[in-house]
Write a protein that holds these residues in place. Structure first.
Motif, PDB file in Angstrom:
ATOM      1  N   GLN A 287       1.012  -1.225   0.084  1.00 11.61           N
ATOM      2  CA  GLN A 287      -0.160   0.153  -0.104  1.00 11.61           C
ATOM      3  C   GLN A 287       0.811   1.368  -0.082  1.00 11.61           C
ATOM      4  O   GLN A 287       0.550   2.325  -0.599  1.00 11.61           O
ATOM      5  CB  GLN A 287      -0.857  -0.080   1.361  1.00 11.61           C
ATOM      6  CG  GLN A 287      -2.101  -1.071   1.305  1.00 11.61           C
ATOM      7  CD  GLN A 287      -2.942  -0.872   0.054  1.00 11.61           C
ATOM      8  OE1 GLN A 287      -2.952  -1.810  -0.893  1.00 11.61           O
ATOM      9  NE2 GLN A 287      -3.797   0.350   0.181  1.00 11.61           N
ATOM     10  N   ALA A 288       2.092   1.100   0.809  1.00  9.35           N
ATOM     11  CA  ALA A 288       2.735   2.210   0.835  1.00  9.35           C
ATOM     12  C   ALA A 288       3.582   2.629  -0.600  1.00  9.35           C
ATOM     13  O   ALA A 288       3.786   3.811  -0.984  1.00  9.35           O
ATOM     14  CB  ALA A 288       3.800   2.074   1.818  1.00  9.35           C
ATOM     15  N   LYS A 290       2.166   1.816  -3.437  1.00  5.32           N
ATOM     16  CA  LYS A 290       1.250   2.428  -4.359  1.00  5.32           C
ATOM     17  C   LYS A 290       0.754   3.828  -4.044  1.00  5.32           C
ATOM     18  O   LYS A 290       0.858   4.681  -4.969  1.00  5.32           O
ATOM     19  CB  LYS A 290      -0.074   1.640  -4.085  1.00  5.32           C
ATOM     20  CG  LYS A 290      -0.048   0.140  -4.789  1.00  5.32           C
ATOM     21  CD  LYS A 290      -1.403  -0.381  -4.520  1.00  5.32           C
ATOM     22  CE  LYS A 290      -1.384  -1.895  -4.995  1.00  5.32           C
ATOM     23  NZ  LYS A 290      -2.522  -2.792  -4.842  1.00  5.32           N
ATOM     24  N   LYS A 291       0.963   4.328  -2.851  1.00  5.80           N
ATOM     25  CA  LYS A 291       0.612   5.617  -2.485  1.00  5.80           C
ATOM     26  C   LYS A 291       1.645   6.617  -2.468  1.00  5.80           C
ATOM     27  O   LYS A 291       1.553   7.626  -2.413  1.00  5.80           O
ATOM     28  CB  LYS A 291       0.023   5.588  -1.057  1.00  5.80           C
ATOM     29  CG  LYS A 291      -1.234   4.915  -0.672  1.00  5.80           C
ATOM     30  CD  LYS A 291      -1.649   4.968   0.602  1.00  5.80           C
ATOM     31  CE  LYS A 291      -2.944   4.356   1.075  1.00  5.80           C
ATOM     32  NZ  LYS A 291      -3.402   4.213   2.477  1.00  5.80           N
ATOM     33  N   ARG A 292       2.908   6.070  -2.816  1.00  6.63           N
ATOM     34  CA  ARG A 292       4.116   7.049  -3.029  1.00  6.63           C
ATOM     35  C   ARG A 292       4.081   7.708  -3.987  1.00  6.63           C
ATOM     36  O   ARG A 292       4.185   7.320  -5.240  1.00  6.63           O
ATOM     37  CB  ARG A 292       5.193   5.722  -2.792  1.00  6.63           C
ATOM     38  CG  ARG A 292       6.598   6.653  -2.669  1.00  6.63           C
ATOM     39  CD  ARG A 292       7.816   5.611  -2.392  1.00  6.63           C
ATOM     40  NE  ARG A 292       7.544   4.761  -1.011  1.00  6.63           N
ATOM     41  CZ  ARG A 292       7.644   3.458  -1.088  1.00  6.63           C
ATOM     42  NH1 ARG A 292       7.885   2.839  -2.066  1.00  6.63           N
ATOM     43  NH2 ARG A 292       7.424   2.927   0.083  1.00  6.63           N
ATOM     44  N   THR A 293       4.174   9.148  -3.819  1.00  5.10           N
ATOM     45  CA  THR A 293       4.025  10.035  -5.010  1.00  5.10           C
ATOM     46  C   THR A 293       5.459  10.300  -5.498  1.00  5.10           C
ATOM     47  O   THR A 293       6.436   9.751  -4.753  1.00  5.10           O
ATOM     48  CB  THR A 293       3.484  11.399  -4.560  1.00  5.10           C
ATOM     49  OG1 THR A 293       4.180  11.894  -3.413  1.00  5.10           O
ATOM     50  CG2 THR A 293       1.985  11.125  -3.871  1.00  5.10           C
ATOM     51  N   ASP A 296       7.246  11.940  -2.546  1.00  6.98           N
ATOM     52  CA  ASP A 296       8.002  11.117  -1.616  1.00  6.98           C
ATOM     53  C   ASP A 296       9.116  10.268  -2.250  1.00  6.98           C
ATOM     54  O   ASP A 296      10.124  10.030  -1.300  1.00  6.98           O
ATOM     55  CB  ASP A 296       6.870  10.027  -1.346  1.00  6.98           C
ATOM     56  CG  ASP A 296       5.626  10.587  -0.612  1.00  6.98           C
ATOM     57  OD1 ASP A 296       5.706  11.552   0.272  1.00  6.98           O
ATOM     58  OD2 ASP A 296       4.575  10.065  -0.943  1.00  6.98           O
TER      59      ASP A 296
END
Length: 521
Positions: A287-288, A290-293, A296
């Motif tokens: 999840q981290a 996938k959410k990493r922009t 980030d």
């Protein structure tokens, strides 16, 4: 009314600590002046040291800053030491305090990168034995170039991250601030949490011992190493090679002990990572990711570059460790977009209580010096034969370091050894051998107790310790096999290997003896 007021004062005194603990401390405070004035200042000094160690042992009952601080204040008031001497001790150890204040805070701003790396490591290595060896070896390697406190601060941050991920899922809490609250955790999940705590305890102890194994090898591994190197006139390479006849066999045997403890599951080791926790950590990692922009990812790259700067700056000793930590804070916050004062302030909450505790400890050190508590031991050792001096220095340094502080013990003994050299009691070759015995003695047997190693004490008083149920007594038990093996192997190396190995290195030009005028400068 007066009785009610008295009860209120007693309840407020040390807060929620047990009544027996409060009563014990009151007895200490009453007895100390009586012993000092009526019996002997020397006896009172050792009594104070024993009482201070007691407050460290009961760290989970009450943070040692409070009872230890009361004991230290009383010691100054009754004349065991003076405020000026306490100030001198603090000034002499300013580098250590700066290290705690700034380096530990600097690591806080690199938590994202560290959590990512260690999560990959944890999920990538399924064997607990291999994982333990990796943690122990990595800690030893890092401690050879970084300070042990820095390495432990890194691992504490990572372990807190792991614990927080599972605890939020198990307790249905949304904030890390609720990690102490287990009230909403079901029975099944509580059993899993207990196993996870045992798993983290063993990893933390392997890593903590690793810092001692690596910290003995180089002049930047521990604060006293630098003091000893300067006294002997050694550079980085000279120091490393001089310690190798003792430090390398101990490192190898330490890793073997790590392997054996995990295979036999003795002394509180051997707990596996629960499958449920592994699944949650893997899910969190996905999840981290996938959410990493993009922002980030840039932040992680910046933290990696800062990590390289940290290792290079510390390995080359470009500045004092604490000042390098301050540069890490400045670089990390500037490149991560952290500009709010309160957000920066959170980074200091972990280290400052321990910094205050260490400052109190320096007051106890001042008492040890003023009351000459170690003088009889030092005189006894210097009266022995030259060959016996090596083993005696090693053993007494180890014993005193395990009940006191290895920085203080190492400083006192190297100063005494240098004084003996300057007075002609020992020759230059013997002084250099004694320097090796002092360094290894302060670093290796001191793992026996948390107060022997500043890194262990930092772990014991950290926010992580109560979460994973790591008490003083449990640390002593878990460190026992390491302490026995490291002490005995180190002693055998000092007794039988140090002199021939040093002679061989001198003969082949691997190391050189500095001129006498360079000693102590």
């Amino acid at each position: 009314m007066e009785i009610s007021t008295g009860r209120a004062i007693y309840r407020n005194f040390l807060g929620q600590s047990p009544d027996w603990y409060k009563l014990t401390l009151i007895i200490f405070l009453v007895v100390n002046p009586l012993v000092f004035f009526l019996v002997s200042p020397f006896v009172a000094g050792w009594l104070l040291v024993a009482e201070f160690i007691f407050t460290l042992a009961m760290a989970l009952k009450c943070y040692p800053l409070l009872p230890g601080g009361l004991l230290a204040i009383e010691a100054v008031v009754i004349g065991m030491t003076t405020p000026d001497h306490v100030r001198q001790e603090i000034a002499a150890n300013l580098e250590v305090l700066l290290l705690l204040i700034f380096m530990v805070a600097g690591i806080y701003f690199m938590k994202q990168l560290l959590l990512l790396i260690f999560t990959k490591l944890l999920l990538g290595i399924r064997s607990k034995t291999a994982l333990s060896l990796a943690f122990c070896a990595a800690s030893a390697f890092l401690s050879a170039f970084l300070d042990a406190l820095t390495v432990v601060a890194v691992i504490i941050s990572v372990a807190l991250g792991f614990y927080g991920i599972y605890h939020k899922v198990a307790s249905h809490h949304k904030a890390d601030d609720d990690m102490q609250d287990d009230s909403n955790i079901s029975t099944n999940r509580r059993l899993v949490l207990d196993q996870f705590r045992s798993f983290l305890r063993s990893l933390m102890m392997h890593a903590g011992v690793g810092t001692a194994l690596g910290g003995a090898m180089t002049m930047v591994g521990e604060p006293q190493n630098l003091i000893i190197a300067k006294s002997a006139g050694w550079q980085f390479g000279d120091f490393f090679l001089r310690m190798l006849p003792v430090s390398l066999p101990v490192l190898i045997c330490g890793l073997i002990v790590c392997w054996l403890l995990e295979r036999t599951a003795l002394f509180g080791y051997g707990a596996q990572l629960p499958m449920r926790v592994r699944a949650i950590l893997r899910h969190y990692d996905k999840q981290a990711s996938k959410k990493r922009t993009r922002q980030d990812k840039v932040r992680l790259v910046a933290q990696a570059i800062i990590g390289v700067w940290l290792v290079v700056a510390l390995a080359l000793h470009l500045a004092e460790v604490g000042l390098i930590g301050l540069t890490v804070i400045i670089f990390a916050t500037s490149l991560s977009g952290v500009t709010d004062e309160h957000a920066i302030g959170k980074a200091f909450t972990e280290a400052l209580p321990f910094t205050a505790l260490l400052t109190v400890f320096f007051a106890v050190v001042a008492v040890i010096i003023d009351q000459k508590l170690f003088a009889p031991i030092i005189q006894y050792v210097l009266q022995a034969s030259p060959h016996a001096q090596l083993s005696l220095f090693y053993l007494f340094n180890g014993l005193l370091s395990s009940i006191s502080d290895n920085v203080f013990v190492g400083t006192v003994y190297i100063n005494e050894a240098r004084s003996a050299f300057e007075q002609g009691i020992v020759d230059l070759k013997q002084f250099e051998l004694l320097a090796v015995a002092i360094n290894t003695g302060t670093n290796l047997p001191s793992v026996a107790t948390p107060n022997g190693q500043a890194a262990f004490l930092f772990l014991l008083t950290s926010a992580l310790a109560p979460l994973i149920r790591l008490s003083y007594g449990r640390m002593v038990v878990m460190a026992l096999p390491y302490a026995i093996v490291m002490t005995l192997v180190g002693l055998l190396c000092v007794e039988y290997l140090l002199i021939p190995a040093t002679d061989w290195m001198l003969l082949h030009g691997w190391v050189t003896t500095p001129p006498p005028q360079a000693i102590g400068h």
